[in-house]
Enzyme design. Sequence first.
Site, PDB file in Angstrom:
ATOM      1  N   ASN A  12      -0.270  -3.558  -6.245  1.00  0.00           N
ATOM      2  CA  ASN A  12      -0.800  -2.791  -5.113  1.00  0.00           C
ATOM      3  C   ASN A  12      -0.659  -3.644  -3.857  1.00  0.00           C
ATOM      4  OD1 ASN A  12      -2.312  -1.378  -3.266  1.00  0.00           O
ATOM      5  ND2 ASN A  12      -4.280  -1.691  -4.297  1.00  0.00           N
ATOM      6  N   LYS A  14      -1.224  -2.858  -0.894  1.00  0.00           N
ATOM      7  CA  LYS A  14      -2.225  -2.510   0.132  1.00  0.00           C
ATOM      8  C   LYS A  14      -1.535  -2.362   1.498  1.00  0.00           C
ATOM      9  CE  LYS A  14      -5.668  -4.703  -2.727  1.00  0.00           C
ATOM     10  NZ  LYS A  14      -6.975  -5.303  -2.863  1.00  0.00           N
ATOM     11  N   HIS A  96      -9.208   3.798  -5.526  1.00  0.00           N
ATOM     12  CA  HIS A  96      -9.290   2.346  -5.343  1.00  0.00           C
ATOM     13  C   HIS A  96     -10.587   1.994  -4.604  1.00  0.00           C
ATOM     14  CE1 HIS A  96      -8.520  -1.680  -3.864  1.00  0.00           C
ATOM     15  NE2 HIS A  96      -7.733  -1.795  -4.926  1.00  0.00           N
ATOM     16  N   GLU A  98     -11.226   0.136  -2.230  1.00  0.00           N
ATOM     17  CA  GLU A  98     -11.167   0.163  -0.753  1.00  0.00           C
ATOM     18  C   GLU A  98     -11.225   1.590  -0.231  1.00  0.00           C
ATOM     19  OE1 GLU A  98      -7.769  -2.387  -0.758  1.00  0.00           O
ATOM     20  OE2 GLU A  98      -9.102  -3.927  -1.570  1.00  0.00           O
ATOM     21  N   GLU A 166     -11.714  -2.212 -12.042  1.00  0.00           N
ATOM     22  CA  GLU A 166     -11.628  -3.251 -11.017  1.00  0.00           C
ATOM     23  C   GLU A 166     -13.016  -3.517 -10.448  1.00  0.00           C
ATOM     24  OE1 GLU A 166      -7.521  -3.486  -9.163  1.00  0.00           O
ATOM     25  OE2 GLU A 166      -8.428  -1.754  -8.212  1.00  0.00           O
ATOM     26  N   GLY A 172      -9.878  -9.399  -4.439  1.00  0.00           N
ATOM     27  CA  GLY A 172      -9.527 -10.173  -3.246  1.00  0.00           C
ATOM     28  C   GLY A 172     -10.450 -11.353  -2.994  1.00  0.00           C
ATOM     29  N   SER A 212      -8.386 -10.175  -8.579  1.00  0.00           N
ATOM     30  CA  SER A 212      -8.014 -11.591  -8.555  1.00  0.00           C
ATOM     31  C   SER A 212      -7.179 -12.038  -9.760  1.00  0.00           C
ATOM     32  CB  SER A 212      -9.262 -12.477  -8.387  1.00  0.00           C
ATOM     33  OG  SER A 212      -9.864 -12.232  -7.129  1.00  0.00           O
TER      34      SER A 212
END
Length: 249
Positions: A12, A14, A96, A98, A166, A172, A212
């Site tokens: 991904n 992003k 996701h 985000e 996730e 991240g 991560s």
Amino acid sequence: MAAARKFFVGGNWKMNGNRSSIEGIIANLNKSEVSIETDVIVAPPAVYLDYTKQTIQSGIKVAAQNCYKESKGAFTGETSPAMIKDIGLEWVILGHSERRHVFGETDQLIGEKVGHALSEGLQVIACVGELLSDREAGNTNEVVFKQVKAISENVKDWSNVVIAYEPVWAIGTGKVASPEQAQEVHNDLRVWLSDQVSVDVAQSTRIIYGGSVNGANCKALAKQPDIDGFLVGGASLKPEFVDIINARQ
Ligand code: PGA
């Protein structure tokens, strides 16, 4: 008995990269030895989808990072599954963290998007995961099951769905879940699928881990019986993505 679930690794990207850096990532992937034992997907930013599809080796599929729940219309800024299909793509990432936490997408909207994307013939990487506060309060399963239920209500054919677990605290942050922590939730998700959908779906659906993941920690995670692959952010922009693709070798 463990079913034969093909290892699945998604990258991904992003909102990262530009034409030149993406050209470099693709050139590296095109010259790399990518295991045929792994389904590999990369998800570039929307404006680079077509370019990526045109230039990446055919063994690697391209996914959109998001889509809307309608096929066309007055939805400024959005992309439809029909458009994603139209440029020859087969996959979309939905839900996701985000999208949930930066853009406020609800379980209900994500469920509707999953239903629409599937009905248009796309395959979906559907993401779930708890916040650190949820985990610390002992609510991990409650949160994750609620998210997966909203997705599940919109799925008729699970062969077109990959679940990505996730944990938000791992995305991240450099704080990867331990193999045991990830395995525990993956197993609990499989038990949920077995109870709420069917034993067959629980055995055959890929549940991948994200947060991560890198070239150094992927092998230990990949050894866990219920971890069927990865959704990779930061490390998918780097050459070590190839090591992650080959984590099971
Ligand atoms: P990360 O992101 O690998 O950079 O933690 C994972 C993801 O958001 O899919």
